[in-house]
Write a protein that holds these residues in place. Structure first.
Motif, PDB file in Angstrom:
ATOM      1  N   ARG A  12     -20.074  -5.444  14.202  1.00 60.19           N
ATOM      2  CA  ARG A  12     -19.359  -4.162  14.163  1.00 60.19           C
ATOM      3  C   ARG A  12     -18.379  -4.180  12.995  1.00 60.19           C
ATOM      4  O   ARG A  12     -17.494  -5.035  12.928  1.00 60.19           O
ATOM      5  CB  ARG A  12     -18.638  -3.909  15.484  1.00 60.19           C
ATOM      6  N   ILE A  13     -18.545  -3.233  12.103  1.00 56.42           N
ATOM      7  CA  ILE A  13     -17.710  -3.134  10.905  1.00 56.42           C
ATOM      8  C   ILE A  13     -16.987  -1.794  10.932  1.00 56.42           C
ATOM      9  O   ILE A  13     -17.608  -0.735  11.088  1.00 56.42           O
ATOM     10  CB  ILE A  13     -18.555  -3.254   9.625  1.00 56.42           C
ATOM     11  N   ALA A  14     -15.682  -1.843  10.798  1.00 59.08           N
ATOM     12  CA  ALA A  14     -14.863  -0.631  10.783  1.00 59.08           C
ATOM     13  C   ALA A  14     -14.097  -0.559   9.470  1.00 59.08           C
ATOM     14  O   ALA A  14     -13.729  -1.577   8.879  1.00 59.08           O
ATOM     15  CB  ALA A  14     -13.886  -0.618  11.953  1.00 59.08           C
ATOM     16  N   SER A  15     -13.853   0.660   9.030  1.00 63.28           N
ATOM     17  CA  SER A  15     -13.103   0.894   7.801  1.00 63.28           C
ATOM     18  C   SER A  15     -12.086   1.997   8.038  1.00 63.28           C
ATOM     19  O   SER A  15     -12.389   2.991   8.715  1.00 63.28           O
ATOM     20  CB  SER A  15     -14.056   1.302   6.669  1.00 63.28           C
ATOM     21  N   VAL A  16     -10.867   1.832   7.467  1.00 65.92           N
ATOM     22  CA  VAL A  16      -9.861   2.881   7.619  1.00 65.92           C
ATOM     23  C   VAL A  16      -8.812   2.783   6.514  1.00 65.92           C
ATOM     24  O   VAL A  16      -8.393   1.692   6.130  1.00 65.92           O
ATOM     25  CB  VAL A  16      -9.178   2.821   9.010  1.00 65.92           C
ATOM     26  N   ASN A  17      -8.431   3.937   6.001  1.00 62.37           N
ATOM     27  CA  ASN A  17      -7.255   4.046   5.141  1.00 62.37           C
ATOM     28  C   ASN A  17      -6.053   4.126   6.076  1.00 62.37           C
ATOM     29  O   ASN A  17      -5.900   5.097   6.828  1.00 62.37           O
ATOM     30  CB  ASN A  17      -7.346   5.291   4.256  1.00 62.37           C
ATOM     31  N   VAL A  18      -5.191   3.104   6.021  1.00 62.15           N
ATOM     32  CA  VAL A  18      -4.098   3.010   6.991  1.00 62.15           C
ATOM     33  C   VAL A  18      -2.845   3.749   6.551  1.00 62.15           C
ATOM     34  O   VAL A  18      -1.896   3.885   7.321  1.00 62.15           O
ATOM     35  CB  VAL A  18      -3.754   1.537   7.289  1.00 62.15           C
ATOM     36  N   ASN A  19      -2.828   4.217   5.280  1.00 63.17           N
ATOM     37  CA  ASN A  19      -1.668   4.975   4.786  1.00 63.17           C
ATOM     38  C   ASN A  19      -0.383   4.157   4.943  1.00 63.17           C
ATOM     39  O   ASN A  19       0.645   4.672   5.373  1.00 63.17           O
ATOM     40  CB  ASN A  19      -1.570   6.319   5.519  1.00 63.17           C
ATOM     41  N   GLY A  20      -0.469   2.876   4.586  1.00 59.70           N
ATOM     42  CA  GLY A  20       0.648   1.954   4.752  1.00 59.70           C
ATOM     43  C   GLY A  20       0.487   1.156   6.027  1.00 59.70           C
ATOM     44  O   GLY A  20       0.717   1.679   7.120  1.00 59.70           O
ATOM     45  N   VAL A  21       0.073  -0.116   5.916  1.00 60.25           N
ATOM     46  CA  VAL A  21      -0.312  -0.868   7.112  1.00 60.25           C
ATOM     47  C   VAL A  21       0.871  -1.134   8.037  1.00 60.25           C
ATOM     48  O   VAL A  21       0.726  -1.151   9.261  1.00 60.25           O
ATOM     49  CB  VAL A  21      -1.027  -2.180   6.727  1.00 60.25           C
ATOM     50  N   ARG A  22       2.048  -1.340   7.479  1.00 60.75           N
ATOM     51  CA  ARG A  22       3.190  -1.621   8.355  1.00 60.75           C
ATOM     52  C   ARG A  22       3.536  -0.407   9.202  1.00 60.75           C
ATOM     53  O   ARG A  22       3.817  -0.538  10.399  1.00 60.75           O
ATOM     54  CB  ARG A  22       4.385  -2.066   7.507  1.00 60.75           C
ATOM     55  N   ALA A  23       3.486   0.784   8.617  1.00 65.95           N
ATOM     56  CA  ALA A  23       3.734   1.998   9.384  1.00 65.95           C
ATOM     57  C   ALA A  23       2.632   2.223  10.411  1.00 65.95           C
ATOM     58  O   ALA A  23       2.913   2.631  11.559  1.00 65.95           O
ATOM     59  CB  ALA A  23       3.840   3.200   8.450  1.00 65.95           C
ATOM     60  N   ALA A  24       1.368   1.950  10.033  1.00 64.13           N
ATOM     61  CA  ALA A  24       0.264   2.135  10.969  1.00 64.13           C
ATOM     62  C   ALA A  24       0.418   1.242  12.193  1.00 64.13           C
ATOM     63  O   ALA A  24       0.198   1.680  13.336  1.00 64.13           O
ATOM     64  CB  ALA A  24      -1.063   1.843  10.271  1.00 64.13           C
ATOM     65  N   VAL A  25       0.810  -0.012  11.981  1.00 63.88           N
ATOM     66  CA  VAL A  25       1.005  -0.925  13.106  1.00 63.88           C
ATOM     67  C   VAL A  25       2.163  -0.456  13.978  1.00 63.88           C
ATOM     68  O   VAL A  25       2.068  -0.453  15.210  1.00 63.88           O
ATOM     69  CB  VAL A  25       1.229  -2.358  12.583  1.00 63.88           C
ATOM     70  N   ARG A  26       3.256  -0.023  13.361  1.00 64.85           N
ATOM     71  CA  ARG A  26       4.394   0.479  14.145  1.00 64.85           C
ATOM     72  C   ARG A  26       4.009   1.690  14.984  1.00 64.85           C
ATOM     73  O   ARG A  26       4.513   1.882  16.098  1.00 64.85           O
ATOM     74  CB  ARG A  26       5.549   0.865  13.212  1.00 64.85           C
ATOM     75  N   ASN A  27       3.085   2.510  14.462  1.00 68.51           N
ATOM     76  CA  ASN A  27       2.740   3.771  15.116  1.00 68.51           C
ATOM     77  C   ASN A  27       1.563   3.665  16.074  1.00 68.51           C
ATOM     78  O   ASN A  27       1.118   4.685  16.600  1.00 68.51           O
ATOM     79  CB  ASN A  27       2.463   4.838  14.064  1.00 68.51           C
ATOM     80  N   GLY A  28       1.049   2.443  16.311  1.00 68.92           N
ATOM     81  CA  GLY A  28       0.054   2.293  17.369  1.00 68.92           C
ATOM     82  C   GLY A  28      -1.327   1.861  16.955  1.00 68.92           C
ATOM     83  O   GLY A  28      -2.266   1.955  17.764  1.00 68.92           O
ATOM     84  N   MET A  29      -1.498   1.363  15.739  1.00 71.80           N
ATOM     85  CA  MET A  29      -2.825   0.963  15.289  1.00 71.80           C
ATOM     86  C   MET A  29      -3.456  -0.075  16.203  1.00 71.80           C
ATOM     87  O   MET A  29      -4.664  -0.042  16.463  1.00 71.80           O
ATOM     88  CB  MET A  29      -2.751   0.425  13.852  1.00 71.80           C
ATOM     89  N   HIS A  30      -2.665  -0.999  16.729  1.00 74.39           N
ATOM     90  CA  HIS A  30      -3.230  -2.073  17.539  1.00 74.39           C
ATOM     91  C   HIS A  30      -3.793  -1.573  18.868  1.00 74.39           C
ATOM     92  O   HIS A  30      -4.672  -2.223  19.446  1.00 74.39           O
ATOM     93  CB  HIS A  30      -2.206  -3.177  17.763  1.00 74.39           C
ATOM     94  N   SER A  31      -3.314  -0.455  19.348  1.00 74.09           N
ATOM     95  CA  SER A  31      -3.898   0.108  20.575  1.00 74.09           C
ATOM     96  C   SER A  31      -5.360   0.439  20.360  1.00 74.09           C
ATOM     97  O   SER A  31      -6.200   0.220  21.245  1.00 74.09           O
ATOM     98  CB  SER A  31      -3.128   1.366  20.993  1.00 74.09           C
ATOM     99  N   TRP A  32      -5.668   0.978  19.171  1.00 71.23           N
ATOM    100  CA  TRP A  32      -7.070   1.236  18.839  1.00 71.23           C
ATOM    101  C   TRP A  32      -7.807  -0.066  18.573  1.00 71.23           C
ATOM    102  O   TRP A  32      -8.889  -0.295  19.127  1.00 71.23           O
ATOM    103  CB  TRP A  32      -7.163   2.138  17.599  1.00 71.23           C
ATOM    104  N   LEU A  33      -7.240  -0.936  17.746  1.00 72.20           N
ATOM    105  CA  LEU A  33      -7.944  -2.132  17.311  1.00 72.20           C
ATOM    106  C   LEU A  33      -8.251  -3.071  18.469  1.00 72.20           C
ATOM    107  O   LEU A  33      -9.339  -3.665  18.523  1.00 72.20           O
ATOM    108  CB  LEU A  33      -7.128  -2.859  16.239  1.00 72.20           C
ATOM    109  N   ASP A  34      -7.319  -3.202  19.404  1.00 72.58           N
ATOM    110  CA  ASP A  34      -7.529  -4.115  20.533  1.00 72.58           C
ATOM    111  C   ASP A  34      -8.730  -3.707  21.378  1.00 72.58           C
ATOM    112  O   ASP A  34      -9.364  -4.552  22.018  1.00 72.58           O
ATOM    113  CB  ASP A  34      -6.272  -4.181  21.406  1.00 72.58           C
ATOM    114  N   ALA A  35      -9.038  -2.408  21.402  1.00 69.08           N
ATOM    115  CA  ALA A  35     -10.147  -1.920  22.217  1.00 69.08           C
ATOM    116  C   ALA A  35     -11.436  -1.739  21.428  1.00 69.08           C
ATOM    117  O   ALA A  35     -12.491  -1.495  22.015  1.00 69.08           O
ATOM    118  CB  ALA A  35      -9.761  -0.580  22.858  1.00 69.08           C
TER     119      ALA A  35
END
Length: 297
Positions: free
Chosen positions: A5-28
């Protein structure tokens, strides 16, 4: 059936993306390889944000700009960042990582094409990048190789890929000359390519500016496959980017500018394609949505 499974995303700044909930998606998401664009961070920030992942990362020359990375559950066998002539600055916009898929070499690219601006120096940089990208993709796709170019390519290839395409035919991201690069990349391997005029859905003609066809290989198609379009067929979208302004997200007034472009042998292994669009505007952690594809092995 086993899959990668390969995923791609423009995170628009990875630190902000992680603060705003990126891991909720990634963990699942159960992702094996994750490609990121517009990282805008240093190596140590990525290591801290994604513990346990193997990471190859290329920063932009200008601090806080661009940046691309490939994250994987198993380490890449090799990685490369060179693109184009030595005097062309592609830093933070192109990174290749090599893996094995069913015992065969697999190259995964994270690419972030310039946004550009019509009739400006910014657009000249975009032309240079698209030239270099086309040449490199011709090399990567040779000899029935398994290769995948993912990322924010900042071009809507066809009217199906932008809701308001008529209002954007003179704007960077939907210029006929930009789309002609994709006509060639996605054209049948070794066959002559006819560029789009951009005057209407389904209407094509010989592009007056032949620059996209003047580099290595002339006007011959490269034979790559747009996995998203192959999966969805002739439908509008589905889109991958929506402006943060106004009601673009709520109205699904978007652009499909994030891609999985696969060589033909790899495209035959694609078994699923998903755009992980957030459930609501408030739940977004980037202005782009992840694009996820399973490849069998």
């Amino acid at each position: 059936m086993p899959h990668l499974r390969i995923a791609s995303v423009n995170v628009n700044g990875v630190r902000a993306a992680v603060r705003n909930g990126m891991h909720s998606w990634l963990d699942a998401a159960d992702v094996d390889i994750l490609t990121l664009q517009e990282v805008r961070a240093d190596d140590e920030h990525l290591t801290a944000a994604f513990p346990g992942w193997h990471i190859v990362h290329e920063k932009a020359t200008a601090k806080g700009r661009a940046g691309v990375a490939v994250l994987s559950r198993t380490p890449a066998l090799a990685s490369r960042t060179a693109l184009g002539a030595v005097d062309f600055d592609s830093a933070g916009r192109w990174i290749e990582a090599d893996f094995l898929l069913d015992g065969a070499p697999l190259t995964v690219v994270s690419a972030y094409v310039h946004s550009g601006e019509a009739n400006s120096p910014k657009q000249e940089e975009k032309w240079k990048f698209l030239d270099a990208m086309s040449v490199r993709m011709a090399q990567l796709g040779a000899d029935d190789a398994h290769a995948l170019v993912t990322g924010d390519l900042n071009v809507g290839h066809r009217p199906l890929d932008i809701l308001n395409w008529k209002g954007n035919v003179k704007k960077s991201g939907f210029l006929a000359r930009e789309r002609a690069y994709f006509d060639r990349i996605l054209g049948a391997a070794g066959e002559s390519v006819v560029g789009q005029e951009g005057v209407g859905r389904g209407m094509v003609g010989q592009l007056s500016d032949t620059r996209p066809f003047a580099s290595e290989g002339g006007g011959l198609g490269l034979g790559w496959v747009d996995v998203g379009r192959a999966h969805h067929g002739e439908v509008d979208g589905p889109y991958t980017w929506w402006s943060m302004r106004g009601k673009a997200f709520d109205n699904d007034s978007g652009w499909r500018i994030d891609y999985h472009l696969a060589t033909a042998p790899l495209a035959q292994r694609a078994t699923g394609y998903t755009i992980a669009r957030a459930a609501s505007y408030a739940e977004r952690w980037s202005d782009h949505a992840p694009v996820i594809v399973d490849y069998t092995y």
